[in-house]
Motif scaffolding. Structure first.
Motif, short mmCIF file in Angstrom:
data_model
loop_
_atom_site.label_atom_id
_atom_site.label_comp_id
_atom_site.label_asym_id
_atom_site.label_seq_id
_atom_site.Cartn_x
_atom_site.Cartn_y
_atom_site.Cartn_z
N TYR A 1 0.84 -1.21 0.00
CA TYR A 1 0.00 0.00 0.00
C TYR A 1 0.87 1.26 0.00
O TYR A 1 0.60 2.22 -0.73
CB TYR A 1 -0.92 -0.02 1.21
N SER A 2 1.91 1.27 0.81
CA SER A 2 2.78 2.45 0.90
C SER A 2 3.52 2.70 -0.40
O SER A 2 3.72 3.85 -0.81
CB SER A 2 3.77 2.29 2.05
N TYR A 3 3.92 1.61 -1.07
CA TYR A 3 4.61 1.80 -2.35
C TYR A 3 3.65 2.37 -3.40
O TYR A 3 4.04 3.24 -4.20
CB TYR A 3 5.18 0.48 -2.83
N LEU A 4 2.40 1.91 -3.41
CA LEU A 4 1.43 2.47 -4.35
C LEU A 4 1.16 3.95 -4.07
O LEU A 4 0.93 4.73 -4.99
CB LEU A 4 0.11 1.69 -4.27
N GLN A 5 1.24 4.34 -2.79
CA GLN A 5 0.97 5.72 -2.42
C GLN A 5 2.13 6.66 -2.75
O GLN A 5 1.94 7.77 -3.24
CB GLN A 5 0.67 5.81 -0.92
N TYR A 6 3.39 6.18 -2.48
CA TYR A 6 4.53 7.09 -2.54
C TYR A 6 5.54 6.74 -3.64
O TYR A 6 6.40 7.57 -3.96
CB TYR A 6 5.25 7.10 -1.19
N LYS A 7 5.50 5.54 -4.18
CA LYS A 7 6.39 5.13 -5.28
C LYS A 7 7.87 5.32 -4.94
O LYS A 7 8.68 5.71 -5.79
CB LYS A 7 6.08 5.92 -6.56
N LEU A 8 8.25 5.06 -3.71
CA LEU A 8 9.63 5.24 -3.30
C LEU A 8 10.43 3.96 -3.59
O LEU A 8 9.98 2.86 -3.27
CB LEU A 8 9.72 5.55 -1.79
N PRO A 9 11.62 4.11 -4.17
CA PRO A 9 12.43 2.91 -4.44
C PRO A 9 12.87 2.21 -3.16
O PRO A 9 13.13 1.01 -3.18
CB PRO A 9 13.63 3.47 -5.21
N GLN A 10 12.96 2.94 -2.04
CA GLN A 10 13.33 2.31 -0.78
C GLN A 10 12.32 1.24 -0.38
O GLN A 10 12.69 0.17 0.10
CB GLN A 10 13.44 3.36 0.34
N LEU A 11 11.04 1.54 -0.58
CA LEU A 11 10.00 0.57 -0.23
C LEU A 11 10.03 -0.63 -1.17
O LEU A 11 9.78 -1.76 -0.76
CB LEU A 11 8.63 1.25 -0.30
#
Length: 776
Positions: free
Chosen positions: A265-275
């Protein structure tokens, strides 16, 4: 809030660390000893008319070698009748055993002794690999504590890798139904996921993104304790055997599902490569254990793969975790993700290629051994790509040829060209170097004149190639570009307002430049373009100064500003010195004179006037010294040698140290160097008087061919010249500027309480110092 406070970074206390390590070692050795002392055979049983017969065999090859088959009756295990086992009614299987007695269908009884090497699969998977991993994690933990104790979340990192390790190595003892092994395995299996959630919460706070799970996560630490309670109940009440494992695996399933949802869910929200890398590196290794063992065990009570095989993937988690923490690539991970994807793509292509070849050569019967072979090939190719990168970087840098290392040659060529101070010399050296490295003589440099719209060859060209040159191609050529037209290579060198220089290399259809050679040439021309730009700026500046000297016009604004700032610095220094010395003396004399006006005692007046006269004389001596400092009269009247002797005499009178000096008579063409030498020695002696606290000071001026060497040393308190230089000390800075202005060298060696050694060398009329060479 600081970065460390956000991440919860705290040092780990020695007592706590050694308690953790001791617990890890004790539990680890215990479960490994249990695993080693009891071979694992995994025979599923079925109660038929009060007798326990073999229903399923895990190691069929071993069973065949020992004449064990489905339907045989198990009589005893390790000398104990099978019916006396407390768990047999609720867990109808034999996990580990040294000896079993079976009854065949024909009524014969077989006594079978079991050794580890009889079933090598279980020995390697449940003891050898866990032992190696156990030692590896121990060494990593020691390394983290002693060398990386200040990294982020050191407690979480150490606890995480230890719990994953214990969960893995205790699986053998747990599978043999050892009580401590069961407790350790269940506790660590849940604890490692709780620690992972704890890490994610802290890391999300660092990234300043919303944490979608509860902020109070500490209640999750109750779950591993709950697993211990369940295992204790199971051991006390065997009827609970089938329920505790289901509950623990269900909790494991829920915790892992929470982690998946949080990251997805967090990756879909923020698109951060760390996630993304967290998901790949920390969650995916759980998936085989989750999908092939946990989920089938919960739903069907029959896993697809054994736990020890699925657990192998869990070993990647602490390794990835360590990598992410130690390299801090959670904060700059795109490079590693891209490189991994690139290497994995190449590896998969060649693995499938080899697999297809084996399929056509051997046939379609792929055994378990073949699967291991394919896995070995995959890992080998992947490791080969990474090792090749390292070898290429250290031994070849970027390009290589049959003639050697091109990058090393590039360094040498740049060094040679860098010694040229005129554009024409650079072009000449460039042509010579290219001709030498490529073994070609068809090399030319041409200049395109924008105003006249024509090509002008340079006099340094080895051969004329302008007849093959197309003007339209030259106009479109940009920096770093090399094009091949008909019989020549055309490369961009430099461009200004009026001219554009290009390099022409003829290949005559027989000689073609290789990719490595073109790359070498492209890099070299990029450097040349920068060199020419800088050289042109210097040439214009020197030409402007030279013209100013001829015409005696006013200096340009930037030069006036530079001189004004430098004069202001010198004035400030002089004002500070006068304020602290002569002005204070005169103020004191003025106050004393005022008091004498109202004094009526003649004897007292005479004494005080005598003292005031002495103070006035001393003040005048100091003032004369300053005047001599600003403009030494003896230097112009009697010469450098006598002026230095006078300077030494004055210094000796004021100094508390023993001064030893020798001065060679110098014959210098540049009279300004006499003043430079005088100022340098004057500054050195003043520093010795004010700061050195030395007992002995030596200073020598020696004649060299076309120059001189100045050597100073003392045995005083010394200093840290690096800190003094950074503080902007005018004395040291002035000395360095004077020496550098005449292209000399100054070497300063000093440490606190170890004295000072200074060596200055200036060579007169060197090539570097001859400014006429710049302007061409």
């Amino acid at each position: 809030m600081s970065r460390n406070s956000i991440l919860g970074v705290k040092g780990i206390k020695p007592n706590l660390f050694w308690f953790i390590i001791s617990t890890y070692l004790i539990l680890g050795f215990y479960v490994l000893i249990i695993t080693y002392t009891t071979p694992f055979i995994s025979i599923e049983l079925n109660n038929k008319d009060g007798q326990w017969e073999v229903e399923q065999l895990a190691y069929k090859k071993w069973a065949k070698n020992n004449n064990v088959s489905i339907g045989d009756i198990i009589l005893s295990v390790n000398g104990t009748p099978i019916s006396d086992f407390p768990f047999i009614e609720y867990d109808s299987s034999i996990r580990g055993a040294h000896h079993i007695s079976i009854k065949k269908n024909n009524g014969s009884v077989l006594d079978i002794d079991i050794r580890h090497l009889d079933i090598p699969q279980q020995f390697y998977m449940q003891f050898v690999f866990p032992l190696i991993y156990f030692c590896f994690i121990f060494l990593i933990t020691i390394y983290l504590y002693f060398y990386k104790r200040n990294i982020q979340q050191i407690k979480l990192l150490i606890l995480f890798i230890i719990t994953v390790s214990l969960a893995y190595i205790s699986s053998g003892a747990s599978g043999r139904m050892n009580g401590i092994g069961l407790i350790v395995n269940s506790f660590c299996l849940l604890l490692c996921l709780v620690l992972l959630i704890h890490f994610l919460k802290n890391y999300f706070a660092f990234l300043k993104i919303k944490w979608i799970f509860t902020n109070n996560i500490y209640f999750l630490y109750v779950l591993p304790i709950f697993a211990i309670i369940l295992r204790v109940i199971r051991l006390a009440y065997p009827k609970f055997a089938s329920i505790d494992s289901l509950i623990i695996l269900s909790i494991f399933f829920i915790l892992l599902l929470i982690i998946l949802v949080i990251l997805f869910y967090s990756y879909l929200q923020y698109k951060l490569p760390q996630l993304k890398i967290l998901f790949i590196g920390l969650v995916i290794p759980f998936l085989p254990f989750f999908l092939l063992f946990v989920l089938p065990e919960i739903l069907f009570k029959k896993p697809i793969l054994d736990a020890e095989i699925c657990a192998l993937f869990l070993l990647l988690i602490p390794i990835n975790f360590i990598f992410l923490q130690l390299t801090e690539r959670l904060f700059d991970i795109v490079y590693y993700v891209t490189r991994l994807r690139y290497n994995l793509t190449i590896t998969l292509i060649f693995t499938f290629w080899i697999l297809a070849g084996l399929y056509f050569l051997i046939g379609n019967s792929l055994s378990k051994e073949m699967v291991w072979i394919i896995l070995f090939i995959f890992i080998s190719i992947l490791l080969f790509l990474y090792i090749k990168e390292k070898i290429d970087y250290h031994s070849r840098k970027i390009v290589i040829s049959s003639k050697g290392d091109y990058i090393h040659k590039l360094y040498n060529t740049i060094e040679k060209i860098g010694k040229s101070y005129k554009t024409e010399d650079m072009i000449k050296t460039l042509i010579q170097e290219i001709s030498f490295h490529f073994e070609l003589s068809d090399i030319s440099v041409s200049t395109y004149d924008f105003e006249k719209n024509q090509i002008i060859p340079t006099k340094y060209s080895l051969v004329s190639l302008e007849k093959f040159l197309d003007v339209s191609v030259v106009k479109q050529l940009s920096l770093g570009e090399i094009v091949k037209k008909r019989h020549i290579y055309i490369a961009f060198i430099h461009e200004d307002i009026r001219f554009k220089r290009v390099l022409l290399i003829g290949h005559r259809n027989t000689i073609r430049l290789k990719q490595e050679e073109l790359l070498w040439l492209e890099l070299l021309l990029t450097y040349i373009n920068s060199f020419i730009e800088n050289t042109n700026v210097i040439e214009e500046l020197l030409q402007e100064l030279k013209q100013l000297q001829k015409t005696e016009r006013n200096e340009p604004a930037w030069l006036k500003k530079l001189l004004w700032l430098r004069i202001e610095d010198e004035k400030f220094q002089l004002a500070q010195e006068l304020h602290d010395t002569i002005l204070q003396d005169h103020l004191h004399i003025g106050r004393q004179t005022e008091l004498l006006i109202h004094d009526t005692h003649e004897h007292t007046i005479q004494v005080k006037l005598s003292l005031l006269h002495k103070q006035m004389v001393n003040s005048l001596e100091v003032l004369r010294t300053y005047c001599e400092t600003l403009k030494p009269p003896l230097l112009s009247k009697l010469g450098l040698y006598d002026a230095l002797e006078r300077l030494v005499q004055v210094t000796t009178e004021r100094a508390i140290f023993k001064l030893t000096s020798t001065f060679d008579r110098l014959y210098l063409e540049d009279e300004q160097l006499n003043l430079v030498i005088y100022r340098l020695i004057q500054e050195l002696l003043n520093n010795a008087l004010k700061h050195s606290q030395a007992k002995t000071v030596t200073i020598h001026l020696k004649e060299l061919d076309n120059g001189f060497k100045l050597i100073y040393s003392d045995d005083g308190i010394g200093c840290d010249f690096h800190k003094i230089s950074q503080s902007g000390s005018l004395g040291i800075q002035g000395m360095q500027e004077r020496v550098e202005a005449y292209n000399g060298k100054i070497l300063i060696d000093s440490q606190v309480n170890k004295g000072v050694n200074i060596e200055i060398i200036i060579i007169e009329r060197s090539e570097i110092n001859d400014y006429s060479t710049y302007s061409g």
